[in-house]
Design a protein around this motif. Structure first.
Motif, PDB file in Angstrom:
ATOM      1  N   ARG A   1      86.924 -55.190  13.772  1.00 46.03           N
ATOM      2  CA  ARG A   1      88.023 -54.296  13.395  1.00 46.03           C
ATOM      3  C   ARG A   1      87.784 -53.687  12.020  1.00 46.03           C
TER       4      ARG A   1
ATOM      5  N   ARG B   1      89.158 -50.202  15.012  1.00 51.01           N
ATOM      6  CA  ARG B   1      89.893 -50.314  16.268  1.00 51.01           C
ATOM      7  C   ARG B   1      89.047 -51.084  17.269  1.00 51.01           C
TER       8      ARG B   1
ATOM      9  N   GLU C   1      97.574 -52.152  18.983  1.00 47.09           N
ATOM     10  CA  GLU C   1      97.799 -51.278  17.833  1.00 47.09           C
ATOM     11  C   GLU C   1      97.259 -49.875  18.082  1.00 47.09           C
TER      12      GLU C   1
END
Length: 261
Positions: free
Chosen positions: A76, A81, A129
């Motif tokens: 991450r 991402r 997210e």
């Protein structure tokens, strides 16, 4: 605004199906974090790929919660991402049930079942997210049909198939799809090393397509399931096996008879 570059985390990526899958993601334009328990193996794989800006080497034992947390955070931090997780890392012990030790049983289930559970639990919030993602677990034909010498391996893969369905149901609300690919006999380096000519001939006789699969053929299905092309597919266990799982008895003689028509 430029299009977002998607990111995949592939475990057991130092060689075989995992490495072939990482290469296929790169061909699709994704960035890839390659995780393996052997740091030299995954480092060599990255050197061979030769795309340092788009790849990341991660050294971790997937059965260890701290390793999984650190690897997820590193991926991450590097790419910002995570859009796909491929749980490919696995181990096997080929011994009769009555000779399989508790330690061997625990190690096989730790890597093949607990590892994917830990990774799904760690990665899913990161995926959420970013609006969702896809997870593919690599099970096995040995998890769909029993065979000798595979009590730990086959049981771990059968349980992983159910974990796939459980996760698909629970994570759908987060926009995360979860599927599994169950390889049949694949022409990996390990298979070439341990499958004698007699074993290979027996597999050929039992497989309607009459051959082993290729690592690249597995990679095609794995990556497909992670893309929007499979956007309505979740909770499935897909055998990529040349028809092996669907086969009954008597195929060799039927094949010979057909050739004589």
């Amino acid at each position: 605004m430029p299009p977002v570059t998607k990111v995949a985390l592939v475990t057991g990526a130092g060689r075989g199906i995992g490495l072939a899958t990482a290469r296929r993601f790169l061909q699709e334009g994704w960035n890839v974090a390659l995780l393996d328990v052997d740091p030299k193996l995954v480092a060599a794989a990255l050197g061979d790929i030769g795309q340092p800006d788009r790849t990341l080497a991660l050294h971790a034992d997937v059965s260890r919660e701290d390793d999984v947390a650190a690897a997820t955070a590193a991926a991450r931090d590097r790419f910002g991402r995570l859009d796909a997780l491929v749980n490919n890392a696995g181990v096997a012990v080929f011994k009769p049930l009555l000779e399989t030790t508790t330690e061997e049983w625990s190690r096989v289930l730790g890597v093949n079942l607990t590892g994917p559970f830990l990774l799904i639990r760690a990665v899913a919030p990161v995926m959420a997210e970013g609006g969702g993602g896809a997870i593919v677990n690599i099970t096995s034909i040995s998890g769909l049909r029993a065979s000798t010498l595979r009590v730990a391996y086959g049981t771990s893969k059968a349980a992983l198939a159910h974990l796939t369905k459980q996760a698909a149901v629970e994570l759908a609300s987060l926009g995360i799809r979860v599927n599994a690919v169950a390889p049949g006999p694949v022409d990996t380096a390990m298979a070439k090393a341990v499958h004698t000519p007699d074993i290979r001939a027996a597999y050929h006789d039992a497989i309607p397509l009459n051959r082993y699969g290729l690592e690249t053929e597995l990679a095609e299905m794995i990556v497909f399931l992670c893309t929007e092309r499979a956007s309505y597919v979740t909770g499935q266990v897909i055998a990529v096996d040349g028809g092996f799982e669907a086969t009954g008895i008597g195929l060799p003689s039927l094949r010979d008879a057909r050739r004589n028509l």
